[in-house]
Scaffold this motif. Structure first.
Motif, PDB file in Angstrom:
ATOM      1  N   LYS A   1      12.235   6.985   4.199  1.00 60.00           N
ATOM      2  CA  LYS A   1      11.405   6.856   2.996  1.00 60.00           C
ATOM      3  C   LYS A   1       9.998   7.426   3.200  1.00 60.00           C
ATOM      4  O   LYS A   1       9.265   7.639   2.241  1.00 60.00           O
ATOM      5  N   CYS A   2       9.592   7.585   4.442  1.00 60.72           N
ATOM      6  CA  CYS A   2       8.198   7.964   4.724  1.00 60.72           C
ATOM      7  C   CYS A   2       7.964   9.430   4.372  1.00 60.72           C
ATOM      8  O   CYS A   2       8.730  10.308   4.761  1.00 60.72           O
ATOM      9  N   ILE A   3       6.854   9.693   3.664  1.00 59.78           N
ATOM     10  CA  ILE A   3       6.504  11.059   3.270  1.00 59.78           C
ATOM     11  C   ILE A   3       5.272  11.554   4.022  1.00 59.78           C
ATOM     12  O   ILE A   3       4.734  12.608   3.705  1.00 59.78           O
ATOM     13  N   GLY A   4       4.806  10.776   4.976  1.00 56.84           N
ATOM     14  CA  GLY A   4       3.706  11.236   5.828  1.00 56.84           C
ATOM     15  C   GLY A   4       2.357  11.287   5.155  1.00 56.84           C
ATOM     16  O   GLY A   4       1.473  12.034   5.579  1.00 56.84           O
ATOM     17  N   CYS A   5       2.161  10.452   4.124  1.00 55.22           N
ATOM     18  CA  CYS A   5       0.892  10.527   3.396  1.00 55.22           C
ATOM     19  C   CYS A   5      -0.285   9.980   4.212  1.00 55.22           C
ATOM     20  O   CYS A   5      -1.433  10.339   3.967  1.00 55.22           O
ATOM     21  N   GLY A   6       0.000   9.094   5.146  1.00 52.34           N
ATOM     22  CA  GLY A   6      -1.055   8.596   6.031  1.00 52.34           C
ATOM     23  C   GLY A   6      -1.901   7.478   5.450  1.00 52.34           C
ATOM     24  O   GLY A   6      -2.878   7.049   6.067  1.00 52.34           O
ATOM     25  N   VAL A   7      -1.550   6.971   4.267  1.00 52.97           N
ATOM     26  CA  VAL A   7      -2.372   5.901   3.673  1.00 52.97           C
ATOM     27  C   VAL A   7      -2.299   4.637   4.538  1.00 52.97           C
ATOM     28  O   VAL A   7      -3.309   3.984   4.790  1.00 52.97           O
ATOM     29  N   CYS A   8      -1.093   4.343   5.022  1.00 51.64           N
ATOM     30  CA  CYS A   8      -0.959   3.154   5.863  1.00 51.64           C
ATOM     31  C   CYS A   8      -1.745   3.315   7.162  1.00 51.64           C
ATOM     32  O   CYS A   8      -2.325   2.362   7.681  1.00 51.64           O
ATOM     33  N   VAL A   9      -1.771   4.541   7.661  1.00 58.82           N
ATOM     34  CA  VAL A   9      -2.496   4.816   8.909  1.00 58.82           C
ATOM     35  C   VAL A   9      -3.989   4.602   8.680  1.00 58.82           C
ATOM     36  O   VAL A   9      -4.689   4.019   9.516  1.00 58.82           O
TER      37      VAL A   9
ATOM     38  N   LEU B   1       0.819  -1.202   0.000  1.00 59.15           N
ATOM     39  CA  LEU B   1       0.000   0.000   0.000  1.00 59.15           C
ATOM     40  C   LEU B   1       0.859   1.261   0.000  1.00 59.15           C
ATOM     41  O   LEU B   1       0.524   2.256  -0.632  1.00 59.15           O
ATOM     42  N   CYS B   2       1.967   1.229   0.714  1.00 60.27           N
ATOM     43  CA  CYS B   2       2.799   2.438   0.858  1.00 60.27           C
ATOM     44  C   CYS B   2       3.366   2.859  -0.502  1.00 60.27           C
ATOM     45  O   CYS B   2       4.002   2.058  -1.191  1.00 60.27           O
ATOM     46  N   PRO B   3       3.178   4.125  -0.899  1.00 61.19           N
ATOM     47  CA  PRO B   3       3.640   4.560  -2.223  1.00 61.19           C
ATOM     48  C   PRO B   3       5.160   4.629  -2.341  1.00 61.19           C
ATOM     49  O   PRO B   3       5.683   4.665  -3.449  1.00 61.19           O
ATOM     50  N   THR B   4       5.861   4.662  -1.221  1.00 66.36           N
ATOM     51  CA  THR B   4       7.325   4.789  -1.293  1.00 66.36           C
ATOM     52  C   THR B   4       8.036   3.540  -0.774  1.00 66.36           C
ATOM     53  O   THR B   4       9.261   3.557  -0.608  1.00 66.36           O
ATOM     54  N   GLY B   5       7.302   2.501  -0.474  1.00 66.88           N
ATOM     55  CA  GLY B   5       7.922   1.273   0.049  1.00 66.88           C
ATOM     56  C   GLY B   5       8.585   1.500   1.396  1.00 66.88           C
ATOM     57  O   GLY B   5       9.639   0.922   1.688  1.00 66.88           O
ATOM     58  N   ALA B   6       7.943   2.333   2.223  1.00 66.82           N
ATOM     59  CA  ALA B   6       8.577   2.734   3.493  1.00 66.82           C
ATOM     60  C   ALA B   6       8.225   1.814   4.654  1.00 66.82           C
ATOM     61  O   ALA B   6       8.560   2.129   5.795  1.00 66.82           O
ATOM     62  N   ILE B   7       7.558   0.702   4.375  1.00 65.08           N
ATOM     63  CA  ILE B   7       7.254  -0.235   5.471  1.00 65.08           C
ATOM     64  C   ILE B   7       7.936  -1.564   5.172  1.00 65.08           C
ATOM     65  O   ILE B   7       7.771  -2.136   4.093  1.00 65.08           O
ATOM     66  N   LYS B   8       8.702  -2.010   6.152  1.00 66.26           N
ATOM     67  CA  LYS B   8       9.401  -3.289   6.006  1.00 66.26           C
ATOM     68  C   LYS B   8       8.595  -4.368   6.714  1.00 66.26           C
ATOM     69  O   LYS B   8       8.149  -4.175   7.849  1.00 66.26           O
TER      70      LYS B   8
HETATM   71  S1  SF4 Z   1       2.646   7.479   5.916  1.00 61.36           S
HETATM   72 FE1  SF4 Z   1       2.675   5.238   5.698  1.00 61.36          FE
HETATM   73  S2  SF4 Z   1       2.042   4.870   3.557  1.00 61.36           S
HETATM   74 FE2  SF4 Z   1       2.631   7.048   3.689  1.00 61.36          FE
HETATM   75  S3  SF4 Z   1       4.814   7.070   3.133  1.00 61.36           S
HETATM   76 FE3  SF4 Z   1       4.748   6.885   5.376  1.00 61.36          FE
HETATM   77  S4  SF4 Z   1       4.839   4.656   5.769  1.00 61.36           S
HETATM   78 FE4  SF4 Z   1       4.298   4.917   3.592  1.00 61.36          FE
END
Ligand code: SF4
Ligand code: SF4
Ligand code: SF4
Lengths: 336, 191
Positions: free
Chosen positions: B132-140, B108-115
């Motif tokens: 890598k996290c851009i704070g988009c909140g989609v994972c949240v 789901l994460c657009p930047t692959g920031a979850i391992k």
């Molecule tokens: S907020 Fe979540 S989905 Fe968005 S970039 Fe960070 S880890 Fe990935």
């Protein structure tokens, strides 16, 4: 695992589940929808929203009543008995209603009601976190169960008049008691010694009785149901079915609740996408009782009970109602 | 907490219980470590800093773009204590994922920031790769809807420049932002 590791795991899991229970109770009121100008969020909402659409042809039931239990601020547990009484629990209160929703009796407990069940003699069983109490039909206390751990979180009960099963989400085990509340054995769901047992990521761990002295246990972290005999031996079950698709179970802990119809078919409810569905005893999806659009929030604890006429009773904590669903047209497609 | 501090070091093969011991030993350690240097100078400068209340946040996505910094000072944080360590993770897996694996199209994460790390059947650990996290909140959003709500957003004070008038606070639809004491700059879940 060593004993020390097990005890740390158990304490930690119990603590986590209690925190989750509190968190879930906070979430029972629907939250305001936020405008989403972020295209990533908008795309996600569109993608998940697509799974909330249900083909009307698949909806086999319709809502025939919605009863507001008098005086309850929330409703999270439901049971019914052979005399069509409805037991609704929320917070520390329990209201007994007749089929029209008229209050017959009210009970107040020292802890929050976490689950309810009745037996064929219409005795009532009440789960109160780490306690179970049983009551006669007139409301007189029969017994307080013994042998339950202090850290337990009893999330489901099932009773046949001879034995009572209690699911402990904190310990990820099911206890079998005599009808007078004495612990007889524990079912851990480990098919082989050292196997993982039941996976219970959040405080949803449901049990119900099958046909012919069997017990069904929801293994929610695996999105499947498992069938046991009364001695705790695994005798069958469904395949893992994770996924948002209608025939699967979404989220990390579903189905959150389940119950059996008189013909052996099984009704399930889910959180994340609030939907209630019917499966054959062997786990084949046959249709929908209530689609997500019928609920004000998708994160709801939809406890289920089935009455003597196969009406399906559902707790709706957002509306503080017991909603009742009946088959639109009889079909035999869930007769296995 | 006491139990964790007396527990021996992690075995090589991590178990779910091992991870639970880890959180008993200190939730969001990385968060606190990242803070140590960065907030000390800031706290001398200001007595209050901006933070968002994760219990109010409805993951609208504004945190990604409204911040004056690019990428945002807001990042995802994981409260292991609340996590179910699930195989099917609403915060990790794309709603249309065909397989519960680590393929890019399953994430789901657009930047692959979850391992995603396998622990023991059927448990997996999910770790935010902060850079890598851009704070988009989609994972949240996914974790809140389908999981336990263990993923949440926080203003990271090793990045935040503590604007007088936080640009995200101005557009947050649920007024989740508020000023908090600089020496306690995080509003964590699960503690
Ligand atoms: S907020 Fe979540 S989905 Fe968005 S970039 Fe960070 S880890 Fe990935
Ligand atoms: S702007 Fe507010 S609601 Fe939106 S993601 Fe940020 S804190 Fe959450
Ligand atoms: S105070 Fe400034 S830098 Fe910090 S989160 Fe708000 S807009 Fe971003």
């Amino acid at each position: 695992m060593t004993k020390k590791t097990m005890s740390i795991l158990t304490v930690a899991a119990g603590l986590a589940l209690t925190m989750l229970l509190i968190q879930r109770l906070r979430q029972l009121a629907p939250r305001p929808a936020a405008p989403s100008s972020n295209p990533r969020i908008a795309a996600y909402e569109e993608q998940t929203g697509a799974f909330m659409q249900v083909d009307p042809e698949l909806i086999l039931y319709h809502e025939t009543a919605a009863l507001r239990p008098p005086g309850l601020a929330t409703v999270t547990a439901v049971a019914t008995d052979d005399e069509h009484r409805i037991y609704a629990g929320g917070g520390r209160q329990l209201v007994v209603m007749d089929r029209t929703g008229t209050e017959l009796r009210r009970m107040t407990f020292t802890a929050a009601v976490t689950c309810l069940a009745t037996d064929p003699q219409n005795n009532l069983y009440v789960g109160l976190g780490n306690q179970v109490e049983s009551y006669k039909v007139d409301g007189a206390l029969r017994t307080r169960f013994t042998g339950i751990r202090q850290e337990a979180l009893i999330t489901s009960l099932a009773a046949d008049g001879e034995v009572v099963f209690a699911a402990d989400a904190a310990d990820r085990k099911v206890m079998r008691f005599s009808a007078d509340g004495v612990l007889q054995l524990t079912i851990d769901g480990r098919e082989n010694a050292g196997g993982p047992g039941f996976s219970v990521p959040s405080p949803y761990f449901d049990v119900f009785l099958g046909q012919g002295r069997t017990l069904w246990v929801v293994n929610p972290g695996r999105q499947r149901l498992e069938e046991y005999n009364y001695d705790g031996e695994h005798i069958g079950g469904w395949e893992d079915a994770p996924g948002l698709q209608l025939e699967n179970f979404c989220g990390c802990c579903n189905p959150s609740h389940a119950a059996r119809l008189s013909d052996g078919a099984i009704v399930t409810s889910e959180k994340g996408i609030a939907r209630i569905k019917i499966y054959t005893r062997r786990g084949a999806f046959t249709g929908v009782v209530a689609a997500p659009g019928m609920f004000d929030s998708q994160i709801l604890s939809l406890d289920l009970a089935v009455d003597a006429h196969d009406r399906i009773l559902v707790t709706d904590p957002a509306r503080v109602k017991i909603r009742i669903f009946e088959l639109i047209n009889y079909t035999d497609n869930h007769n296995e | 907490m006491t139990q964790a501090s007396t527990t021996p070091a992690q075995p090589e093969k991590l178990t779910r219980s091992g991870f639970l011991r880890r959180w008993l030993g200190g939730l969001s350690l990385a968060l606190v470590a990242g803070l140590a240097g960065a907030t000390s100078w800031k706290s001398k400068r200001k007595t209050q800093v901006w933070q968002l209340d994760p219990h109010k946040c409805v993951h609208c996505g504004n945190c990604e773009h409204a911040c004056v910094l690019k990428p945002s000072a807001v990042k995802a944080v994981h409260a292991y204590v609340l996590c179910g360590y699930c195989k099917l993770c609403g915060g990790y897996h794309h709603p249309q994922a065909k397989n519960l694996d680590t393929a890019a199209e399953s994430q789901l994460c657009p930047t692959g920031a979850i391992k995603r790390t396998f622990i023991e059947d059927p448990f997996y650990e999910y770790t935010i790769i902060e850079e890598k996290c851009i704070g988009c909140g989609v994972c949240v959003k996914g974790c809140s809807q389908f999981g336990n709500g263990s993923l949440f957003l926080q203003v990271r004070h090793d990045r935040c420049v503590n604007c007088n008038d936080c640009a995200i606070a101005r557009v947050c639809p649920v007024q989740a932002f508020r000023l908090v004491p600089a020496d306690e700059p995080y509003l964590l879940k699960g503690v």
